[in-house]
Design a protein around this motif. Structure first.
Motif, PDB file in Angstrom:
ATOM      1  N   GLY A  26       0.812  -1.213   0.000  1.00  0.00           N
ATOM      2  CA  GLY A  26       0.000   0.000   0.000  1.00  0.00           C
ATOM      3  C   GLY A  26       0.844   1.261   0.000  1.00  0.00           C
ATOM      4  N   VAL A  27       1.877   1.276   0.836  1.00  0.00           N
ATOM      5  CA  VAL A  27       2.787   2.427   0.888  1.00  0.00           C
ATOM      6  C   VAL A  27       3.462   2.635  -0.464  1.00  0.00           C
ATOM      7  CG1 VAL A  27       4.930   3.300   1.895  1.00  0.00           C
ATOM      8  CG2 VAL A  27       3.199   2.253   3.368  1.00  0.00           C
ATOM      9  N   SER A  28       4.010   1.559  -1.018  1.00  0.00           N
ATOM     10  CA  SER A  28       4.769   1.665  -2.260  1.00  0.00           C
ATOM     11  C   SER A  28       3.896   2.071  -3.437  1.00  0.00           C
ATOM     12  CB  SER A  28       5.459   0.321  -2.559  1.00  0.00           C
ATOM     13  OG  SER A  28       6.358  -0.017  -1.535  1.00  0.00           O
ATOM     14  N   SER A  29       2.718   1.475  -3.554  1.00  0.00           N
ATOM     15  CA  SER A  29       1.826   1.785  -4.675  1.00  0.00           C
ATOM     16  C   SER A  29       1.369   3.233  -4.638  1.00  0.00           C
ATOM     17  CB  SER A  29       0.609   0.848  -4.648  1.00  0.00           C
ATOM     18  OG  SER A  29       1.000  -0.497  -4.774  1.00  0.00           O
ATOM     19  N   ALA A  30       1.034   3.727  -3.455  1.00  0.00           N
ATOM     20  CA  ALA A  30       0.546   5.102  -3.334  1.00  0.00           C
ATOM     21  C   ALA A  30       1.640   6.113  -3.656  1.00  0.00           C
ATOM     22  CB  ALA A  30      -0.003   5.333  -1.923  1.00  0.00           C
ATOM     23  N   ILE A  31       2.845   5.894  -3.132  1.00  0.00           N
ATOM     24  CA  ILE A  31       3.950   6.817  -3.422  1.00  0.00           C
ATOM     25  C   ILE A  31       4.308   6.777  -4.898  1.00  0.00           C
ATOM     26  CG2 ILE A  31       6.380   7.321  -2.982  1.00  0.00           C
ATOM     27  CD1 ILE A  31       5.995   6.376  -0.139  1.00  0.00           C
ATOM     28  N   ALA A  32       4.302   5.579  -5.491  1.00  0.00           N
ATOM     29  CA  ALA A  32       4.591   5.468  -6.928  1.00  0.00           C
ATOM     30  C   ALA A  32       3.580   6.261  -7.739  1.00  0.00           C
ATOM     31  CB  ALA A  32       4.578   3.998  -7.352  1.00  0.00           C
ATOM     32  N   GLY A  74      -4.512  -2.716  -8.502  1.00  0.00           N
ATOM     33  CA  GLY A  74      -4.713  -1.427  -9.149  1.00  0.00           C
ATOM     34  C   GLY A  74      -5.413  -0.400  -8.289  1.00  0.00           C
ATOM     35  N   PHE A  75      -5.410   0.829  -8.778  1.00  0.00           N
ATOM     36  CA  PHE A  75      -6.192   1.969  -8.312  1.00  0.00           C
ATOM     37  C   PHE A  75      -5.658   2.654  -7.054  1.00  0.00           C
ATOM     38  CE2 PHE A  75      -9.259  -0.388 -10.898  1.00  0.00           C
ATOM     39  CZ  PHE A  75      -9.684   0.619 -11.736  1.00  0.00           C
ATOM     40  N   ILE A  76      -4.825   1.996  -6.259  1.00  0.00           N
ATOM     41  CA  ILE A  76      -4.269   2.684  -5.091  1.00  0.00           C
ATOM     42  C   ILE A  76      -3.433   3.873  -5.538  1.00  0.00           C
ATOM     43  CG2 ILE A  76      -2.669   2.461  -3.153  1.00  0.00           C
ATOM     44  CD1 ILE A  76      -3.556  -0.408  -2.848  1.00  0.00           C
ATOM     45  N   GLY A  77      -2.637   3.677  -6.586  1.00  0.00           N
ATOM     46  CA  GLY A  77      -1.792   4.754  -7.081  1.00  0.00           C
ATOM     47  C   GLY A  77      -2.551   5.900  -7.706  1.00  0.00           C
ATOM     48  N   ILE A  78      -3.806   5.670  -8.081  1.00  0.00           N
ATOM     49  CA  ILE A  78      -4.637   6.751  -8.620  1.00  0.00           C
ATOM     50  C   ILE A  78      -5.375   7.472  -7.499  1.00  0.00           C
ATOM     51  CG2 ILE A  78      -6.623   7.310 -10.082  1.00  0.00           C
ATOM     52  CD1 ILE A  78      -5.888   4.982 -11.845  1.00  0.00           C
ATOM     53  N   VAL A  79      -6.025   6.695  -6.653  1.00  0.00           N
ATOM     54  CA  VAL A  79      -6.927   7.258  -5.650  1.00  0.00           C
ATOM     55  C   VAL A  79      -6.189   8.037  -4.570  1.00  0.00           C
ATOM     56  CG1 VAL A  79      -8.584   6.667  -3.834  1.00  0.00           C
ATOM     57  CG2 VAL A  79      -8.674   5.486  -6.039  1.00  0.00           C
ATOM     58  N   ILE A  80      -5.175   7.416  -3.966  1.00  0.00           N
ATOM     59  CA  ILE A  80      -4.553   7.979  -2.769  1.00  0.00           C
ATOM     60  C   ILE A  80      -3.879   9.334  -2.999  1.00  0.00           C
ATOM     61  CG2 ILE A  80      -2.770   7.611  -1.035  1.00  0.00           C
ATOM     62  CD1 ILE A  80      -5.366   6.042  -0.600  1.00  0.00           C
ATOM     63  N   PRO A  81      -3.105   9.547  -4.085  1.00  0.00           N
ATOM     64  CA  PRO A  81      -2.489  10.871  -4.269  1.00  0.00           C
ATOM     65  C   PRO A  81      -3.510  12.006  -4.336  1.00  0.00           C
ATOM     66  CG  PRO A  81      -1.411   9.274  -5.680  1.00  0.00           C
ATOM     67  CD  PRO A  81      -2.608   8.582  -5.102  1.00  0.00           C
ATOM     68  N   LEU A  91      -1.976   6.659   3.982  1.00  0.00           N
ATOM     69  CA  LEU A  91      -3.296   6.387   3.425  1.00  0.00           C
ATOM     70  C   LEU A  91      -3.296   5.159   2.522  1.00  0.00           C
ATOM     71  CD1 LEU A  91      -4.353  10.049   2.539  1.00  0.00           C
ATOM     72  CD2 LEU A  91      -5.194   8.660   4.435  1.00  0.00           C
ATOM     73  N   GLY A  92      -2.218   4.952   1.772  1.00  0.00           N
ATOM     74  CA  GLY A  92      -2.129   3.773   0.912  1.00  0.00           C
ATOM     75  C   GLY A  92      -2.142   2.493   1.719  1.00  0.00           C
ATOM     76  N   ALA A  93      -1.405   2.478   2.828  1.00  0.00           N
ATOM     77  CA  ALA A  93      -1.386   1.298   3.692  1.00  0.00           C
ATOM     78  C   ALA A  93      -2.762   1.055   4.308  1.00  0.00           C
ATOM     79  CB  ALA A  93      -0.329   1.480   4.780  1.00  0.00           C
ATOM     80  N   ILE A  94      -3.410   2.113   4.763  1.00  0.00           N
ATOM     81  CA  ILE A  94      -4.735   1.968   5.368  1.00  0.00           C
ATOM     82  C   ILE A  94      -5.740   1.430   4.360  1.00  0.00           C
ATOM     83  CG2 ILE A  94      -6.692   3.234   6.354  1.00  0.00           C
ATOM     84  CD1 ILE A  94      -4.661   5.107   7.670  1.00  0.00           C
ATOM     85  N   LEU A  95      -5.736   1.988   3.151  1.00  0.00           N
ATOM     86  CA  LEU A  95      -6.692   1.544   2.128  1.00  0.00           C
ATOM     87  C   LEU A  95      -6.525   0.069   1.805  1.00  0.00           C
ATOM     88  CD1 LEU A  95      -8.870   2.003   0.018  1.00  0.00           C
ATOM     89  CD2 LEU A  95      -7.108   2.807  -1.558  1.00  0.00           C
TER      90      LEU A  95
END
Length: 336
Positions: free
Chosen positions: A73-79, A262-269, A290-294
């Motif tokens: 979750g952390v990695s996908s959101a930051i990416a 999918g979608f974590i990298g779109i939604v969270i930022p 937020l990525g980890a929580i989601l």
């Protein structure tokens, strides 16, 4: 423009609230599921292990999948945040720009033609696929006058995603054995992931998390536009190259462990920017939390939808992300 946390103090308070919610979500991930788990069982599993079924589930399933969900979750959101800043495209994310598709293709190819079957082998194959996809996108986006531009990067990403997705579908259509073995992985899941699968890529993840935070100031400058960044003395080619390498590490390691979620990298930022504005020195830590929580909440929900079976967590994130994706797309087109 007004943000939810508009001052430094409020932003710090927001991070503290986020950390509390992350801890709560992590604890919930361990306790909730088909098998009832109590706090006492968790403590005894690490202080007085007796080999009971519940303690085995805690040590071999619940805790590992919780840690994997947090890391992915952390990695996908930051990416996603870095890709949106680099391309200045609100719909940019590893799954949209083809990194996930490239990793998926290499996994399917290795299963169909090389006989690969273990998840541990998938780690490095997926990491290689994501890296090659990113390199192809970067090279295609750099061809021609003015070098790497947001528009060329977006078009290159969409092209690579379409190419690898088509190749993957072609292989799966011709090879039912490959379909049976990788279908669940292709949907994206943290179920059954062991710490032995996370540990090999965790150093890459941690390095990329820290480097992304230290690159935040340069990303802020680059996000203002190529001409502005050059006018301020920034060597934009190096900033783009380093940022792209961090995206490869983040997205590649995430896909390697959990499949193409999918979608974590779109939604969270977008949520992070709504909270703290456009400063990536705050966006990146908020995206991490937020990525980890989601992903933790999506994984918990995946256990209860069709209990006693589980839905792949990638399906749950798609249920959340698809409406959000449509909203952002419509909002973008309405402004154009």
């Amino acid at each position: 423009m007004t943000f939810l946390f508009s001052t430094r103090i409020l932003k710090i308070i927001g991070i503290l609230i986020g950390v509390f919610l992350l801890i709560f979500s992590g604890i919930s991930s361990i306790l909730f599921g088909l098998t009832d788990i109590s706090w006492e069982m968790v403590l005894h599993a690490y202080t007085n292990f007796d080999g009971s079924n519940e303690q085995l589930i805690i040590k071999t399933s619940r805790v590992p999948r919780m840690l994997v969900a947090i890391a992915v979750g952390v990695s996908s959101a930051i990416a996603g945040a870095l890709m949106q800043a680099l391309s200045r495209n609100p719909l940019a994310a590893p799954d949209i720009f083809g990194l996930n598709a490239g990793a998926s293709f290499f996994i399917v190819f290795s299963v169909a033609f090389l006989g690969t079957s273990s998840l541990s082998s998938f780690i490095w194959i997926a990491f290689l696929g994501a890296g090659i996809s990113a390199l192809a996108i970067y090279l295609l986006g750099s061809v021609g006058r003015n070098g790497l531009t947001p528009m060329k990067l977006t078009l290159a990403g969409a092209s690579i995603a379409a190419l690898f997705s088509s190749l993957t579908k072609g292989i799966l259509t011709l090879n039912e054995k490959a379909l049976d073995e990788v279908l669940f992985w292709l949907a994206g899941s943290v179920e059954g992931r062991k710490l032995e699968m996370l540990f090999p890529v965790l150093p890459f993840m941690i390095f990329a998390w820290l480097a992304s935070f230290f690159m935040a100031k340069q990303v802020n400058t680059l996000a203002m536009g190529e001409d502005v960044a050059k006018g301020l003395g920034q060597r934009t080619i190096w900033v783009k190259t380093i940022t792209w390498m961090l995206i490869v590490l983040l997205a590649g390691s995430s896909v390697a462990v959990a499949g193409p979620i999918g979608f974590i990298g779109i939604v969270i930022p977008h949520i992070a920017r709504a909270m703290v504005g456009i400063d990536h020195r705050w966006i990146i830590p908020y995206c991490a939390i937020l990525g980890a929580i989601l992903l933790l909440l999506a994984d918990i929900g995946a256990r209860f939808v069709i209990m006693p079976k589980e839905v792949p967590v990638g399906v749950m994130t798609a249920l959340v992300g698809t409406p959000f994706f449509i909203y952002i797309a419509r909002k973008g087109f309405s402004k154009s």
